[in-house]
Design a protein around this motif. Structure first.
Motif, PDB file in Angstrom:
ATOM      1  N   GLY A  10     -12.936 -31.871  -1.860  1.00 12.60           N
ATOM      2  CA  GLY A  10     -14.463 -31.415  -1.839  1.00 12.60           C
ATOM      3  C   GLY A  10     -15.091 -31.175  -0.579  1.00 12.60           C
ATOM      4  N   GLN A  11     -14.679 -31.682   0.517  1.00 16.10           N
ATOM      5  CA  GLN A  11     -15.318 -31.680   1.956  1.00 16.10           C
ATOM      6  C   GLN A  11     -14.936 -30.358   2.647  1.00 16.10           C
ATOM      7  OE1 GLN A  11     -13.785 -35.109   3.672  1.00 16.10           O
ATOM      8  NE2 GLN A  11     -11.963 -34.217   4.460  1.00 16.10           N
ATOM      9  N   HIS A  12     -13.855 -29.690   2.089  1.00 12.84           N
ATOM     10  CA  HIS A  12     -13.566 -28.476   2.567  1.00 12.84           C
ATOM     11  C   HIS A  12     -14.145 -27.312   2.064  1.00 12.84           C
ATOM     12  CE1 HIS A  12      -9.665 -31.044   3.436  1.00 12.84           C
ATOM     13  NE2 HIS A  12     -10.241 -30.848   4.349  1.00 12.84           N
ATOM     14  N   GLN A  13     -14.943 -27.309   0.995  1.00 11.39           N
ATOM     15  CA  GLN A  13     -15.650 -26.285   0.239  1.00 11.39           C
ATOM     16  C   GLN A  13     -16.820 -26.002   0.570  1.00 11.39           C
ATOM     17  OE1 GLN A  13     -15.280 -27.930  -3.837  1.00 11.39           O
ATOM     18  NE2 GLN A  13     -13.068 -27.326  -4.142  1.00 11.39           N
ATOM     19  N   GLY A  66     -17.872 -23.601  -4.164  1.00 19.17           N
ATOM     20  CA  GLY A  66     -16.654 -24.207  -4.649  1.00 19.17           C
ATOM     21  C   GLY A  66     -15.593 -23.698  -4.081  1.00 19.17           C
ATOM     22  N   PHE A  67     -15.573 -22.512  -3.220  1.00 20.00           N
ATOM     23  CA  PHE A  67     -14.504 -22.004  -2.412  1.00 20.00           C
ATOM     24  C   PHE A  67     -13.985 -22.794  -1.115  1.00 20.00           C
ATOM     25  CE2 PHE A  67     -16.428 -18.066  -4.319  1.00 20.00           C
ATOM     26  CZ  PHE A  67     -15.746 -18.123  -5.464  1.00 20.00           C
ATOM     27  N   VAL A  68     -12.815 -22.770  -0.860  1.00 22.36           N
ATOM     28  CA  VAL A  68     -12.666 -23.271   0.531  1.00 22.36           C
ATOM     29  C   VAL A  68     -13.596 -22.644   1.633  1.00 22.36           C
ATOM     30  CG1 VAL A  68     -10.813 -23.937   2.259  1.00 22.36           C
ATOM     31  CG2 VAL A  68     -10.602 -24.061   0.034  1.00 22.36           C
ATOM     32  N   HIS A  69     -14.234 -23.242   2.351  1.00 22.89           N
ATOM     33  CA  HIS A  69     -14.715 -22.712   3.461  1.00 22.89           C
ATOM     34  C   HIS A  69     -14.161 -21.830   4.523  1.00 22.89           C
ATOM     35  CE1 HIS A  69     -17.713 -22.418   6.996  1.00 22.89           C
ATOM     36  NE2 HIS A  69     -18.600 -22.838   6.431  1.00 22.89           N
ATOM     37  N   ALA A 108       0.414 -24.223  24.732  1.00 21.76           N
ATOM     38  CA  ALA A 108      -0.159 -22.958  24.778  1.00 21.76           C
ATOM     39  C   ALA A 108      -1.668 -23.073  24.159  1.00 21.76           C
ATOM     40  CB  ALA A 108       0.567 -22.204  23.938  1.00 21.76           C
ATOM     41  N   LEU A 109      -2.184 -21.982  24.371  1.00 22.54           N
ATOM     42  CA  LEU A 109      -3.760 -21.622  24.008  1.00 22.54           C
ATOM     43  C   LEU A 109      -3.837 -20.438  23.422  1.00 22.54           C
ATOM     44  CD1 LEU A 109      -5.228 -23.110  27.013  1.00 22.54           C
ATOM     45  CD2 LEU A 109      -5.111 -24.327  25.053  1.00 22.54           C
ATOM     46  N   THR A 110      -4.915 -20.389  22.143  1.00 24.98           N
ATOM     47  CA  THR A 110      -5.101 -19.009  21.926  1.00 24.98           C
ATOM     48  C   THR A 110      -6.067 -18.369  22.722  1.00 24.98           C
ATOM     49  OG1 THR A 110      -5.116 -20.037  19.493  1.00 24.98           O
ATOM     50  CG2 THR A 110      -6.202 -17.844  19.892  1.00 24.98           C
ATOM     51  N   SER A 111      -5.637 -17.119  22.938  1.00 34.19           N
ATOM     52  CA  SER A 111      -6.763 -16.323  23.917  1.00 34.19           C
ATOM     53  C   SER A 111      -7.345 -15.468  22.693  1.00 34.19           C
ATOM     54  CB  SER A 111      -6.067 -15.550  24.852  1.00 34.19           C
ATOM     55  OG  SER A 111      -5.123 -14.171  24.357  1.00 34.19           O
ATOM     56  N   GLU A 112      -7.045 -15.164  21.975  1.00 30.77           N
ATOM     57  CA  GLU A 112      -8.001 -14.311  21.021  1.00 30.77           C
ATOM     58  C   GLU A 112      -7.414 -14.294  19.513  1.00 30.77           C
ATOM     59  OE1 GLU A 112      -7.419 -10.959  19.041  1.00 30.77           O
ATOM     60  OE2 GLU A 112      -5.330 -11.351  19.917  1.00 30.77           O
ATOM     61  N   PHE A 113      -8.078 -14.147  18.305  1.00 27.62           N
ATOM     62  CA  PHE A 113      -7.531 -13.781  17.200  1.00 27.62           C
ATOM     63  C   PHE A 113      -8.455 -13.256  16.191  1.00 27.62           C
ATOM     64  CE2 PHE A 113      -9.527 -17.570  15.796  1.00 27.62           C
ATOM     65  CZ  PHE A 113      -9.417 -17.750  14.188  1.00 27.62           C
ATOM     66  N   LYS A 114      -8.007 -12.537  15.195  1.00 25.68           N
ATOM     67  CA  LYS A 114      -8.765 -11.986  14.300  1.00 25.68           C
ATOM     68  C   LYS A 114      -8.255 -12.248  12.811  1.00 25.68           C
ATOM     69  CE  LYS A 114      -9.580  -7.081  12.442  1.00 25.68           C
ATOM     70  NZ  LYS A 114     -10.005  -8.031  11.036  1.00 25.68           N
ATOM     71  N   ILE A 115      -9.130 -12.394  12.067  1.00 25.56           N
ATOM     72  CA  ILE A 115      -9.139 -13.080  10.670  1.00 25.56           C
ATOM     73  C   ILE A 115      -9.663 -11.984   9.596  1.00 25.56           C
ATOM     74  CG2 ILE A 115     -10.795 -14.500  10.372  1.00 25.56           C
ATOM     75  CD1 ILE A 115      -8.821 -16.261   8.691  1.00 25.56           C
ATOM     76  N   ASN A 116      -8.885 -11.665   8.382  1.00 25.56           N
ATOM     77  CA  ASN A 116      -9.565 -10.960   7.314  1.00 25.56           C
ATOM     78  C   ASN A 116      -9.319 -11.768   6.164  1.00 25.56           C
ATOM     79  OD1 ASN A 116      -8.143  -8.505   9.262  1.00 25.56           O
ATOM     80  ND2 ASN A 116      -9.754  -7.770   8.098  1.00 25.56           N
ATOM     81  N   TYR A 117     -10.441 -11.891   5.632  1.00 31.61           N
ATOM     82  CA  TYR A 117     -10.575 -12.845   4.297  1.00 31.61           C
ATOM     83  C   TYR A 117     -10.346 -11.817   3.138  1.00 31.61           C
ATOM     84  CZ  TYR A 117     -12.681 -16.469   7.470  1.00 31.61           C
ATOM     85  OH  TYR A 117     -12.816 -17.145   8.392  1.00 31.61           O
ATOM     86  N   LEU A 118      -9.226 -11.888   2.611  1.00 31.80           N
ATOM     87  CA  LEU A 118      -9.055 -11.070   1.475  1.00 31.80           C
ATOM     88  C   LEU A 118      -9.469 -11.504   0.185  1.00 31.80           C
ATOM     89  CD1 LEU A 118      -5.147 -10.596   2.274  1.00 31.80           C
ATOM     90  CD2 LEU A 118      -7.020  -9.226   2.972  1.00 31.80           C
ATOM     91  N   LYS A 119      -9.551 -12.852  -0.270  1.00 23.21           N
ATOM     92  CA  LYS A 119     -10.276 -13.442  -1.509  1.00 23.21           C
ATOM     93  C   LYS A 119     -10.435 -14.791  -1.250  1.00 23.21           C
ATOM     94  CE  LYS A 119      -6.893 -12.230  -4.189  1.00 23.21           C
ATOM     95  NZ  LYS A 119      -5.724 -12.034  -5.192  1.00 23.21           N
ATOM     96  N   PRO A 120     -11.345 -15.359  -1.931  1.00 23.57           N
ATOM     97  CA  PRO A 120     -11.905 -16.542  -1.935  1.00 23.57           C
ATOM     98  C   PRO A 120     -10.750 -17.508  -2.405  1.00 23.57           C
ATOM     99  CG  PRO A 120     -13.478 -15.266  -3.471  1.00 23.57           C
ATOM    100  CD  PRO A 120     -12.108 -14.316  -3.166  1.00 23.57           C
ATOM    101  N   ALA A 121     -10.760 -18.670  -1.425  1.00 26.97           N
ATOM    102  CA  ALA A 121      -9.517 -19.718  -1.438  1.00 26.97           C
ATOM    103  C   ALA A 121      -9.981 -20.718  -2.625  1.00 26.97           C
ATOM    104  CB  ALA A 121      -9.055 -19.950  -0.044  1.00 26.97           C
ATOM    105  N   ARG A 122      -9.019 -21.060  -3.565  1.00 29.25           N
ATOM    106  CA  ARG A 122      -9.383 -22.271  -4.282  1.00 29.25           C
ATOM    107  C   ARG A 122      -8.204 -22.831  -4.780  1.00 29.25           C
ATOM    108  NH1 ARG A 122     -12.981 -18.964  -8.844  1.00 29.25           N
ATOM    109  NH2 ARG A 122     -12.747 -16.975  -8.084  1.00 29.25           N
TER     110      ARG A 122
END
Length: 157
Positions: free
Chosen positions: A62-65, A69-72, A96-110
């Motif tokens: 529940g703390q991740h939502q 009710g979807f995962v944050h 190593a370290l992340t220097s950049e990233f991009k994310i696409n959310y495709l559908k709600p995670a449950r």
């Protein structure tokens, strides 16, 4: 088949040496992961690693939502970022370290579990470009919920 004589005088073949290198790399990855306070706090687990790959899983609670009710999205973003950094860091052979990233959310995670799998698709001397897929697992079925791409750089000075 090639054989090598180790410093101990034991004869080993190339396959044995490769397996030992993968085992050493996996142990290194586990050590780094276990030293990350935030990963421990959020409940994530390093569930796979290889010379150019990483997998991180997170049992959902529940703390991740968020309010619907979807995962944050921030939780999904953490998984993408950290999995990309592990895959790239392992491909670069160290911290190593992340220097950049991009994310696409495709559908709600449950569901009960999130699984992020990243692969270093392009590796140079100082950076690695990685791709990651994040799946939500509901009733035993994986559903792709996000994809990400990022650049990882060596943290060595």
């Amino acid at each position: 088949m090639r054989t090598r004589i180790a410093a101990s005088g034991v004869v080993t073949d190339a396959h044995d040496l490769e397996e030992q290198a993968v085992d050493d790399l996996s142990a290194f990855a586990r050590q780094i992961f276990e030293s990350q306070p935030f990963s421990q706090f959020i409940g994530a687990r390093l569930t796979g690693s290889g010379p150019r790959d990483a997998e991180i899983s997170l049992p959902v609670s529940g703390q991740h939502q968020q309010q619907h009710g979807f995962v944050h999205g921030g939780v999904i973003s953490y998984l993408a970022d950290n999995t990309i950094t592990f895959a790239g860091g392992l491909a670069l052979g160290g911290n190593a370290l992340t220097s950049e990233f991009k994310i696409n959310y495709l559908k709600p995670a449950r569901g009960s579990l999130l699984v992020a799998r990243a692969h270093a698709t392009g590796v140079g001397k100082r950076q690695a470009v990685c791709q990651c897929e994040i799946y939500s697992v509901e009733n035993g079925e994986e559903k792709l919920c996000a994809i990400a791409q990022g650049t990882v750089v060596s943290a060595a000075q």
